[in-house]
Structures are given as structure tokens and as C-alpha cells.
Design a protein around this motif. Structure first.
Motif, short mmCIF file in Angstrom:
data_model
loop_
_atom_site.label_atom_id
_atom_site.label_comp_id
_atom_site.label_asym_id
_atom_site.label_seq_id
_atom_site.Cartn_x
_atom_site.Cartn_y
_atom_site.Cartn_z
N PHE A 122 2.61 -12.59 -4.18
CA PHE A 122 1.69 -11.56 -3.67
C PHE A 122 1.90 -11.33 -2.17
CE2 PHE A 122 -2.68 -10.42 -2.09
CZ PHE A 122 -2.67 -9.12 -2.57
N VAL A 123 2.08 -12.42 -1.42
CA VAL A 123 2.31 -12.30 0.02
C VAL A 123 3.61 -11.56 0.29
CG1 VAL A 123 2.85 -13.59 2.13
CG2 VAL A 123 0.91 -14.29 0.69
N ARG A 124 4.68 -11.91 -0.42
CA ARG A 124 5.98 -11.27 -0.18
C ARG A 124 5.95 -9.78 -0.52
NH1 ARG A 124 8.12 -16.05 -2.47
NH2 ARG A 124 8.27 -14.98 -4.48
N THR A 125 5.40 -9.44 -1.69
CA THR A 125 5.39 -8.03 -2.10
C THR A 125 4.48 -7.20 -1.20
OG1 THR A 125 3.67 -8.51 -3.75
CG2 THR A 125 5.96 -8.54 -4.49
N THR A 126 3.37 -7.79 -0.79
CA THR A 126 2.47 -7.06 0.10
C THR A 126 3.10 -6.86 1.47
OG1 THR A 126 0.58 -8.06 -1.07
CG2 THR A 126 0.13 -6.95 1.02
N ARG A 127 3.78 -7.89 1.97
CA ARG A 127 4.45 -7.76 3.26
C ARG A 127 5.50 -6.64 3.21
NH1 ARG A 127 5.50 -12.94 4.69
NH2 ARG A 127 7.49 -13.12 3.61
N ALA A 128 6.29 -6.60 2.16
CA ALA A 128 7.31 -5.56 2.02
C ALA A 128 6.66 -4.18 1.95
CB ALA A 128 8.16 -5.81 0.77
N LYS A 129 5.56 -4.07 1.22
CA LYS A 129 4.86 -2.79 1.08
C LYS A 129 4.31 -2.32 2.42
CE LYS A 129 0.94 -0.70 -1.43
NZ LYS A 129 0.08 -0.45 -0.25
N TRP A 130 3.68 -3.23 3.15
CA TRP A 130 3.09 -2.85 4.43
C TRP A 130 4.14 -2.48 5.47
CZ3 TRP A 130 -0.93 -7.42 4.49
CH2 TRP A 130 -2.05 -7.03 3.76
N ILE A 131 5.28 -3.20 5.46
CA ILE A 131 6.32 -2.86 6.44
C ILE A 131 6.95 -1.51 6.11
CG2 ILE A 131 8.61 -3.52 7.28
CD1 ILE A 131 7.72 -6.43 7.17
N THR A 132 7.12 -1.23 4.83
CA THR A 132 7.77 0.03 4.46
C THR A 132 6.80 1.21 4.39
OG1 THR A 132 7.54 -0.54 2.11
CG2 THR A 132 9.62 -1.12 3.20
N GLU A 133 5.54 0.96 4.01
CA GLU A 133 4.60 2.07 3.78
C GLU A 133 3.41 2.09 4.74
OE1 GLU A 133 3.35 2.02 -0.28
OE2 GLU A 133 5.39 1.77 -1.06
N GLY A 134 3.11 0.97 5.38
CA GLY A 134 1.95 0.91 6.26
C GLY A 134 0.66 0.62 5.51
N ASN A 135 -0.49 1.06 6.08
CA ASN A 135 -1.83 0.92 5.49
C ASN A 135 -2.39 -0.51 5.52
OD1 ASN A 135 -1.99 3.68 4.77
ND2 ASN A 135 -0.74 3.26 2.95
N ILE A 136 -1.89 -1.36 6.41
CA ILE A 136 -2.39 -2.73 6.43
C ILE A 136 -3.87 -2.78 6.82
CG2 ILE A 136 -1.64 -3.19 8.81
CD1 ILE A 136 -1.03 -6.07 7.92
N ASP A 137 -4.30 -1.95 7.76
CA ASP A 137 -5.72 -1.97 8.18
C ASP A 137 -6.64 -1.66 7.01
OD1 ASP A 137 -5.55 -2.74 10.86
OD2 ASP A 137 -5.06 -0.70 11.50
N GLN A 138 -6.28 -0.64 6.24
CA GLN A 138 -7.13 -0.21 5.13
C GLN A 138 -7.16 -1.25 4.01
OE1 GLN A 138 -4.82 1.41 6.76
NE2 GLN A 138 -5.10 3.65 6.76
N GLU A 139 -6.10 -2.00 3.84
CA GLU A 139 -5.98 -2.90 2.69
C GLU A 139 -6.18 -4.37 3.04
OE1 GLU A 139 -2.17 -2.09 0.97
OE2 GLU A 139 -2.59 0.04 0.66
N TRP A 140 -6.41 -4.68 4.31
CA TRP A 140 -6.45 -6.08 4.75
C TRP A 140 -7.56 -6.89 4.08
CZ3 TRP A 140 -3.25 -9.33 6.98
CH2 TRP A 140 -3.73 -10.48 7.60
N ASN A 141 -8.75 -6.37 4.04
CA ASN A 141 -9.87 -7.13 3.45
C ASN A 141 -9.67 -7.38 1.96
OD1 ASN A 141 -11.21 -7.33 5.90
ND2 ASN A 141 -12.42 -5.46 5.57
N GLY A 142 -9.17 -6.36 1.26
CA GLY A 142 -8.89 -6.55 -0.16
C GLY A 142 -7.79 -7.57 -0.39
N TYR A 143 -6.82 -7.60 0.50
CA TYR A 143 -5.73 -8.58 0.45
C TYR A 143 -6.27 -10.01 0.61
CZ TYR A 143 -1.88 -11.17 2.88
OH TYR A 143 -0.97 -12.10 3.31
N LEU A 144 -7.14 -10.20 1.58
CA LEU A 144 -7.73 -11.52 1.80
C LEU A 144 -8.55 -11.96 0.59
CD1 LEU A 144 -8.96 -11.26 5.51
CD2 LEU A 144 -6.83 -12.26 4.66
#
Length: 539
Positions: free
Chosen positions: A491-513
Motif C-alpha cells: 500500500f505504501v509503495r503503490t500510494t507513493r507512486a500514485k502521489w508522485i505521478t498524479e499528486g493529490n497527497i493533501d486531499q488523500e493523506w488522512n484517508g491514507y493514515l
């Protein structure tokens, strides 16, 4: 529907594997002696408590080791190993396996419970293999105390050797090693100096300067071929988190853990990680990071690094440039770690040197003469024995000078230094100990291989962060860890790849945690923290 012939073929292949490994196990079982009627008592084998030979009459030990790929068994030609047999009266029946198919053979061996006398090299059995099969391996504490003065001295001088070798039950089941002339830093920043010179740029010092250099690399044709084919930063998605180093994120062992202020930290939930991902996304969005970084394999990476017509990669994190950039290697130089927004530099590595390893030798309960094995293994823990088992024998690979210094010879034409060392020695595998103050007597070629790495190491060694150590887990912890790490790491690897390529980390950070917590992150951190506390409490 699966073809019946395919099923038969698979069953036949499995049957053949079982037959072959069974034959191997029969050949490995138990120590042998030159005397057919010899009993298994120490007195009957006439073992000497000190000095050489170790035994009065020759005996044979069955020693299993695994080599990478198709390396084979040329290491047996090592003159020191051959002389050791003559001096000790301990003959070695080497059983050399390939890593290509060892996984299946290992499972059969452990299931059968029939093991050779000695296991050599940490590639053979993992921590979990050993911990989950402790009944197959002898505790070595008493043997170390009674028969291994060289190792005892080494552990006294380098206490970390005992720390990494102590299992959760407080006993030592495997022997450690300390490799010679190892650096403190792991992969370091490597940049194309020829490109910098053509564009009139200096090497970047911080993230702002690195961004400007990347922009120039992309837009100003630094390789001079008239094409916009330059890739400012490239690598594989499996290279870890090297691009995030300037933000204080390092991951030496690939477990998403660091030690900060003396406590284990899971960094993918930290604020620094979040800011690092935002920065990496900016680079990716502007085409400054290889757009295939998360989809390409090592073959594709190598093709770019060694592009035949012109160098096309500007910057990456590497062990040494001459190992990856082929005919363009002389265009690249190492530079200090890039300073982050806080003005600090962070370098992955090991502050005490990347030299310590465990599980390098185990004595199985099948062996009738563990005392002999202990005395034999102790011969490896001297300076000269260790350098000859890491590079090659004196007179073959190493030149010993009259002033008791040692110099590595040049490899044969057409062979790299590293390949030659693997052909001529046990290299990374097996017991070793080179005293830290002895290393000044060893002269390495500063232009290639191990010598070049030590030169490069000077750029990053003072900035090395404290990694989460190579702790040991209990059998119960090993039962929980795979389920936790499989889900969480993926989950960490796929999310990192998604955020680096697509962005949106601020919007998705709480759900990720929240999802990480639902996956059991708290339990994972607790297991690792418990293991860390045990590790640091060992004296």
C-alpha cells in the motif's frame, strides 16, 4: 482448462526435484571420517584443544553453501582454503548450490530435516528459516567460549557482532562476519559532470539548485546530439526512496523504518515524507523525473544508463558510477548529499560501517563433531584469513609486501575486479573479521570497485543517518510479520507512486493514515519496537 500434459510435466518436474534433493541430502548427512570404524566421541578423533592440526587423523565435513546465479564453485581453488585443509586435517566436501533454484530445494531440505554438518553464507537460510527450525541448529555460545578465541576477541573489540548474532532466546545460533574496507554510505548522488561543463553549471548543493540543474538538463541538450532525449533523473521504482533523501528520509534496509532520537520511526506517516512526496511530484509533473520510473525493470534502466549513442541520464543515486554507466562512466562523478529545505544533508548508510553480517555459519544438529567445526571456523577470524576469503588468496589476487601491507592485483584482461573476487573467494559469504585498525594496511585501486567506493564514501560518510538495525524476531513475531508487511508495504509503495505521478497527497493523506492503521500499522511498529529494545539491550 489446464492441459493434462502440462499437469504431468509439473508433477514430473517436482518428482525430479524431490529425487535430486533427496540424493543430495543422503550425501550430506553426518560428518565422515577417514576411519570407517571411528566412533563419534571427541576423544576418538584425537582433537587438539589448540594449535594445528585440529585433529590427528583426517575427517571430512559436509559444508553447504549457495552462490549467486551460475557462479559455480571456482572459489574452491582459493589457495588459503586448500592450505587450511592440509594444516587442520579437516577436509571439506563442498556442496555448492545455485540461488536460481535454491528456494525449492531449501523447502524440501527443511521439510525433511536432513541437513549437512555446516551451513555457510547468509544467503542459505534467512532469519525466519532459522528461528522456525531451531531444533536443526546447535546453540554456539559454549563452542565460542571454549574453542573460538579469535571470534571471542573480535566480539570484544566489536560488540555489535554479538548483538546482531543473538537470537530472541538469548542464544547464538549463527556466526557473524565483519567485511574489510567497507564504506559507511550506501547509494550516493551521481551526476553527469560532462553535462554540467557543457552548460557552464556547477554541481547542485541543495534542492533548489538541483531543480534548476534538472531543468537545464531537460531543455538545453547537454549531450549535444540535437535531440531532447535527456532524462534528468532516472532509476527504477524499486530503488527505494533515494530521491527523498534531502528531506531526511533514508531507507537502508527497505523496511520504511529509521531511528530518530533513539526511537524506531515508520517514516511513511511523517510530515517530512509528505513534503518530500510533494517535491518529487513537482519534478515528475515537469518531466524532470523519468516518466517510466515506476514501470520499468532493471533491463530498461540499464538500457538508458548505457544508451549506445549518447549519455541520456543526468543524475541518479548509485553505489559507484563505473558499475552502471558503461562506456559513459567517466562522464559521471559523485557529489555530497543534496541539502534539503532545512539546510541539512542526509545520507543512507550505516554509521559504524556497512560491514557487519550474521548467519554466515551454522552448525547443524546432524554434525557429530561440532567442536571440530568450531575450531575450524575460528581459523577464518584472522586478518589475513579474512582478506583472502573476501578478495582472493595472497599470491593470486593479493600481493603481500615486505612491510606487511597488502595490495590487490589487477584482474585478468576482460574481467571486472568484482567478478574476479567472486571467482577467487567466498567474497561476501562465510565467517570473517578484519580489525578496524588493520584496514590501513590494505591498498585498493581508487579507480574501480571497492577502492572507488571508499573514495566516493568521503562525500557522504559524515551525513549518514541511523538506520533501523538488522534486528532479530521471534518465531511468534515471524508468524505475524508477513501478513502485516505484505499489505502495508504494498500500500505504501503503490500510494507513493500514485502521489508522485498524479499528486493529490493533501486531499488523500488522512484517508491514507486511516487505512494504514486499519491494516495493523500500530501492531507492526510494536513488533519492530520490541525487537529493537531486545537488540539494544544486548551487551
Amino acid at each position: 482448462m489446464v492441459n493434462k500434459n502440462t499437469k504431468r510435466a509439473k508433477r514430473f518436474k517436482l518428482l525430479i526435484s524431490v529425487v535430486l534433493i533427496s540424493a543430495l541430502l543422503l550425501g550430506l548427512a553426518g560428518c565422515s571420517s577417514s576411519s570407517e570404524n571411528e566412533s563419534s566421541s571427541e576423544s576418538n578423533i584425537n582433537m587438539n584443544q589448540e594449535g594445528l592440526p585440529i585433529v590427528g587423523e583426517p575427517i571430512t565435513l559436509n559444508v553447504l553453501t549457495v552462490r549467486w546465479g551460475n557462479m559455480g564453485d571456482t572459489f574452491k581453488q582459493n589457495q588459503w582454503l586448500q592450505e587450511l585443509e592440509k594444516q587442520t586435517n579437516v577436509k571439506i566436501n563442498w556442496q555448492v548450490m545455485s540461488s536460481n533454484d535454491w528456494g525449492e530445494q531449501k523447502s524440501i531440505m527443511l521439510a525433511s530435516g536432513t541437513l549437512p554438518d555446516v551451513i555457510l553464507g547468509d544467503i542459505v537460510f534467512s532469519d525466519s528459516d532459522i528461528v522456525n527450525n531451531l531444533s536443526f541448529f546447535r546453540p554456539l555460545d559454549e563452542y565460542i567460549d571454549q574453542y573460538m578465541p579469535n571470534l571471542k576477541e573480535a566480539m570484544g573489540e566489536t560488540p555489535e557482532m554479538k548483538r546482531i548474532s543473538t537470537f530472541p532466546d538469548g542464544k547464538i545460533y549463527s556466526l557473524p562476519s565483519r567485511l574489510p574496507s567497507r564504506p559507511k554510505s550506501s547509494n550516493q548522488p551521481i551526476i553527469n559532470q560532462a553535462w554540467l561543463d557543457r552548460l557552464g553549471l556547477k554541481a547542485p548543493d541543495n534542492t533548489e539548485e538541483l531543480y534548476k540543474v534538472f531543468k537545464a538538463f531537460k531543455e538545453q541538450d547537454p549531450n549535444g546530439n540535437g535531440k531532447q532525449d535527456e532524462i534528468p533523473y532516472s532509476g527504477s521504482g524499486d530503488i527505494g526512496v533515494d530521491l527523498l533523501n534531502p528531506f531526511g528520509i533514508t531507507d537502508l534496509n527497505g523496511n520504511s523504518m529509521m531511528v530518530k532520537d533513539g526511537k524506531p520511526v515508520f517514516f511513511p506517516v511523517s510530515g517530512e515524507y509528505k513534503e518530500a512526496i510533494k517535491w518529487a511530484h513537482q519534478l515528475y509533473a515537469e518531466g524532470l523525473i523519468d516518466q517510466e520510473i515506476f514501470t520499468q525493470d532493471n533491463t530498461m534502466v540499464t538500457a538508458k544508463q548505457q544508451n549506445p549513442d549518447a549519455a541520456i541520464v543526468g543524475f541518479s543515486n548509485q553505489w559507484i558510477p563505473d558499475a552502471v554507466f558503461g562506456k559513459w562512466k567517466d562522464e559521471y562523478i559523485a557529489i555530497p548529499p543534496i541539502a534539503g529545505p532545512d539546510g541539512q544533508r542526509y545520507q543512507p548508510g550505516e554509521p559504524d560501517g556497512m560491514s557487519l553480517r550474521r548467519n554466515e555459519l551454522l552448525i547443524t544438529t546432524s554434525c557429530k563433531y561440532p567442536e571440530v567445526v568450531a575450531r575450524w571456523a575460528d581459523q577464518f577470524y584472522t586478518n589475513e584469513a579474512s582478506i583472502q576469503n573476501f578478495w582472493g588468496a595472497i599470491g593470486t589476487v593479493i600481493q603481500k609486501n615486505d612491510d606487511n601491507t597488502y595490495q590487490l592485483m589487477n584482474p585478468p584482461a576482460g574481467t571486472s575486479a568484482d567478478a574476479w573476487y567472486w571467482e577467487q573467494s567466498l567474497r561476501d559469504f562465510g565467517p570473517k573479521y578484519v580489525k578496524p585498525d588493520f584496514e590501513k594496511n590494505i591498498t585498493l585501486d581508487k579507480n574501480v570497485g571497492d577502492g572507488l567506493k571508499l573514495v566516493i564514501d568521503k562525500y557522504g560518510s559524515e551525513y549518514v543517518t541511523t538506520p533501523f538495525p538488522n534486528v532479530m524476531y521471534s518465531a511468534e513475531e515471524f508468524q505475524e510479520l508477513p501478513t502485516l508487511t505484505t499489505d502495508i508495504d504494498s500500500f505504501v509503495r503503490t500510494t507513493r507512486a500514485k502521489w508522485i505521478t498524479e499528486g493529490n497527497i493533501d486531499q488523500e493523506w488522512n484517508g491514507y493514515l486511516k487505512k494504514l492503521n486499519d491494516m495493523g500499522l500500530e501492531r507492526l511498529i510494536q513488533i519492530r519496537s520490541d525487537a529493537y529494545d531486545r537488540y539494544t539491550s544486548i551487551k
